[in-house]
Write a protein that holds these residues in place. Structure first.
Motif, PDB file in Angstrom:
ATOM      1  N   PHE A 148       0.660  -1.633  -0.085  1.00  0.00           N
ATOM      2  CA  PHE A 148      -0.340   0.066   0.169  1.00  0.00           C
ATOM      3  C   PHE A 148       1.060   1.448   0.306  1.00  0.00           C
ATOM      4  O   PHE A 148       0.766   2.305  -0.625  1.00  0.00           O
ATOM      5  N   ASP A 149       1.851   1.564   0.727  1.00  0.00           N
ATOM      6  CA  ASP A 149       2.765   2.747   0.802  1.00  0.00           C
ATOM      7  C   ASP A 149       3.193   2.756  -0.364  1.00  0.00           C
ATOM      8  O   ASP A 149       3.011   4.040  -0.815  1.00  0.00           O
ATOM      9  N   ALA A 150       3.625   1.621  -1.086  1.00  0.00           N
ATOM     10  CA  ALA A 150       4.499   1.883  -3.191  1.00  0.00           C
ATOM     11  C   ALA A 150       3.197   2.161  -3.713  1.00  0.00           C
ATOM     12  O   ALA A 150       3.518   2.902  -4.619  1.00  0.00           O
ATOM     13  N   ASP A 151       2.172   0.792  -3.606  1.00  0.00           N
ATOM     14  CA  ASP A 151       1.719   1.395  -4.563  1.00  0.00           C
ATOM     15  C   ASP A 151       0.239   2.359  -4.465  1.00  0.00           C
ATOM     16  O   ASP A 151      -0.120   3.053  -5.835  1.00  0.00           O
ATOM     17  N   VAL A 152       0.410   2.919  -3.250  1.00  0.00           N
ATOM     18  CA  VAL A 152      -1.044   4.012  -3.731  1.00  0.00           C
ATOM     19  C   VAL A 152      -0.397   5.514  -2.317  1.00  0.00           C
ATOM     20  O   VAL A 152      -0.265   6.904  -3.483  1.00  0.00           O
ATOM     21  N   GLY A 178       2.838   6.451  -1.906  1.00  0.00           N
ATOM     22  CA  GLY A 178       3.475   6.892  -2.569  1.00  0.00           C
ATOM     23  C   GLY A 178       3.590   7.883  -3.648  1.00  0.00           C
ATOM     24  O   GLY A 178       4.640   7.872  -4.680  1.00  0.00           O
ATOM     25  N   GLN A 179       2.236   7.851  -4.142  1.00  0.00           N
ATOM     26  CA  GLN A 179       2.615   8.471  -5.759  1.00  0.00           C
ATOM     27  C   GLN A 179       1.938   9.857  -5.008  1.00  0.00           C
ATOM     28  O   GLN A 179       1.495  10.574  -4.702  1.00  0.00           O
ATOM     29  N   ALA A 180       2.682  10.207  -5.624  1.00  0.00           N
ATOM     30  CA  ALA A 180       2.797  12.328  -5.800  1.00  0.00           C
ATOM     31  C   ALA A 180       1.672  12.659  -6.434  1.00  0.00           C
ATOM     32  O   ALA A 180       1.009  12.534  -7.294  1.00  0.00           O
ATOM     33  N   ILE A 230     -11.958  -7.038   7.386  1.00  0.00           N
ATOM     34  CA  ILE A 230     -11.959  -6.086   7.675  1.00  0.00           C
ATOM     35  C   ILE A 230     -11.167  -4.819   8.905  1.00  0.00           C
ATOM     36  O   ILE A 230     -10.654  -3.881   8.190  1.00  0.00           O
ATOM     37  N   ALA A 231     -10.651  -5.675  10.009  1.00  0.00           N
ATOM     38  CA  ALA A 231      -9.471  -5.110  10.616  1.00  0.00           C
ATOM     39  C   ALA A 231      -8.496  -4.163   9.389  1.00  0.00           C
ATOM     40  O   ALA A 231      -7.752  -3.793   9.675  1.00  0.00           O
ATOM     41  N   GLY A 232      -7.714  -5.635   7.921  1.00  0.00           N
ATOM     42  CA  GLY A 232      -7.356  -5.090   7.214  1.00  0.00           C
ATOM     43  C   GLY A 232      -7.201  -4.207   6.440  1.00  0.00           C
ATOM     44  O   GLY A 232      -6.564  -2.668   6.650  1.00  0.00           O
ATOM     45  N   HIS A 233      -8.783  -3.702   6.222  1.00  0.00           N
ATOM     46  CA  HIS A 233      -9.299  -2.606   5.286  1.00  0.00           C
ATOM     47  C   HIS A 233      -9.162  -0.821   6.462  1.00  0.00           C
ATOM     48  O   HIS A 233      -9.307  -0.260   6.070  1.00  0.00           O
ATOM     49  N   ARG A 234      -9.640  -1.584   7.567  1.00  0.00           N
ATOM     50  CA  ARG A 234      -9.230  -0.188   8.493  1.00  0.00           C
ATOM     51  C   ARG A 234      -7.791   0.203   8.394  1.00  0.00           C
ATOM     52  O   ARG A 234      -7.376   1.405   8.345  1.00  0.00           O
ATOM     53  N   GLN A 235      -6.482  -0.563   8.586  1.00  0.00           N
ATOM     54  CA  GLN A 235      -5.534  -0.359   8.665  1.00  0.00           C
ATOM     55  C   GLN A 235      -5.556   0.834   7.532  1.00  0.00           C
ATOM     56  O   GLN A 235      -4.457   1.487   7.485  1.00  0.00           O
ATOM     57  N   LEU A 236      -5.828  -0.313   5.861  1.00  0.00           N
ATOM     58  CA  LEU A 236      -5.511   1.229   4.925  1.00  0.00           C
ATOM     59  C   LEU A 236      -5.915   2.275   5.081  1.00  0.00           C
ATOM     60  O   LEU A 236      -5.841   3.216   4.918  1.00  0.00           O
ATOM     61  N   ILE A 237      -7.282   1.994   5.621  1.00  0.00           N
ATOM     62  CA  ILE A 237      -7.984   3.336   5.536  1.00  0.00           C
ATOM     63  C   ILE A 237      -7.000   4.312   6.389  1.00  0.00           C
ATOM     64  O   ILE A 237      -7.349   5.651   5.990  1.00  0.00           O
ATOM     65  N   GLN A 238      -6.792   4.654   7.604  1.00  0.00           N
ATOM     66  CA  GLN A 238      -6.206   4.604   8.477  1.00  0.00           C
ATOM     67  C   GLN A 238      -4.699   5.469   7.998  1.00  0.00           C
ATOM     68  O   GLN A 238      -4.843   6.277   7.739  1.00  0.00           O
ATOM     69  N   ARG A 239      -4.428   4.794   7.345  1.00  0.00           N
ATOM     70  CA  ARG A 239      -2.833   4.764   6.616  1.00  0.00           C
ATOM     71  C   ARG A 239      -3.002   5.619   5.367  1.00  0.00           C
ATOM     72  O   ARG A 239      -2.399   6.606   4.938  1.00  0.00           O
ATOM     73  N   ARG A 255      -5.768   8.286   5.033  1.00  0.00           N
ATOM     74  CA  ARG A 255      -6.531   9.148   5.992  1.00  0.00           C
ATOM     75  C   ARG A 255      -5.178   9.754   6.404  1.00  0.00           C
ATOM     76  O   ARG A 255      -4.624  10.910   6.217  1.00  0.00           O
ATOM     77  N   SER A 256      -3.975   9.425   7.296  1.00  0.00           N
ATOM     78  CA  SER A 256      -3.004   9.764   7.562  1.00  0.00           C
ATOM     79  C   SER A 256      -2.131  10.687   6.495  1.00  0.00           C
ATOM     80  O   SER A 256      -1.223  11.402   6.903  1.00  0.00           O
ATOM     81  N   LYS A 257      -2.296  10.236   5.457  1.00  0.00           N
ATOM     82  CA  LYS A 257      -1.802  11.246   4.433  1.00  0.00           C
ATOM     83  C   LYS A 257      -2.021  12.087   3.214  1.00  0.00           C
ATOM     84  O   LYS A 257      -2.649  12.841   2.206  1.00  0.00           O
ATOM     85  N   GLY A 258      -3.671  11.844   4.105  1.00  0.00           N
ATOM     86  CA  GLY A 258      -4.888  13.290   3.257  1.00  0.00           C
ATOM     87  C   GLY A 258      -5.437  12.183   2.003  1.00  0.00           C
ATOM     88  O   GLY A 258      -6.148  13.620   2.023  1.00  0.00           O
ATOM     89  N   LEU A 259      -5.428  11.281   1.911  1.00  0.00           N
ATOM     90  CA  LEU A 259      -6.413  10.528   1.056  1.00  0.00           C
ATOM     91  C   LEU A 259      -8.204  10.585   0.940  1.00  0.00           C
ATOM     92  O   LEU A 259      -8.231  10.148   2.671  1.00  0.00           O
TER      93      LEU A 259
END
Length: 183
Positions: free
Chosen positions: A50-54, A56-58, A87-96, A98-102
């Motif tokens: 997720f970090d690299a694919d999402v 990390g995208q300018a 669902i717990a995995g999705h919650r992690q993705l959501i939190q990550r 949002r931490s980058k303003g997406l």
């Protein structure tokens, strides 16, 4: 996941009279999973990439998360992973995200009755997951792919006119219906 729906959505959005440029990045991988690395060369799981694919995208402003059916189907009759694990995995993705303003758009999982990895246990997980997507309020928005392509009489099945014949992947008309599910 096979994201031909994204290609259809991109065509639909870019055909609209908009005053700014919009770009789409498709980082989907067929066979990918949220929690475990996939099989058949489907790469690292969504949490790992997720970090690299999402993130990390300018210039990214939104992300559509359409993941989980391969976690469910790959488990066959096994009780794990549970819908709650996914669902717990999705919650992690959501939190990550949002931490980058997406802004985060969650997608329901499409029907898969008749697919090689279908099970009643898996269907119960899919229904629980989709209910969470629809009712949790944890996403900024949702897209209901399930509703867009499911059979009107038996919601475990994909509508025949949208089925690519493997009962798992939509055909082109199905992908157009999925793209049309976006507001």
């Amino acid at each position: 996941a096979n994201n031909r729906w994204l290609d259809q959505l991109q065509r639909r959005v870019l055909a609209q009279p908009v005053s700014r440029r919009i770009a789409f990045l498709n980082a989907g991988i067929g066979g990918n999973r949220v929690l475990d690395d996939g099989s058949y060369a489907s790469g690292s799981n969504a949490l790992a990439r997720f970090d690299a694919d999402v993130l990390g995208q300018a210039g990214a402003t939104h992300v559509v998360i359409a993941e989980g059916l391969n976690d469910i189907g790959g488990a066959r009759q096994s009780p794990t992973p549970t819908a709650e694990d996914i669902i717990a995995g999705h919650r992690q993705l959501i939190q990550r995200a949002r931490s980058k303003g997406l802004k985060v758009i969650g997608a329901t999982l499409t029907p898969f009755w008749g697919a090689l990895y279908y099970s009643d246990v898996g269907e119960a997980k899919r229904q629980a997951f989709n209910n969470w997507v629809r009712s949790s309020g944890e996403y900024d928005a949702i897209v209901d792919f399930d509703l867009a392509v499911r059979d009107l009489i038996d919601p475990r099945k994909m509508r025949a006119e949208f089925d690519s014949c493997d009962h798992l992947h939509p055909n082109e008309a199905g992908y157009r219906a999925m793209a049309g599910a976006f507001d």
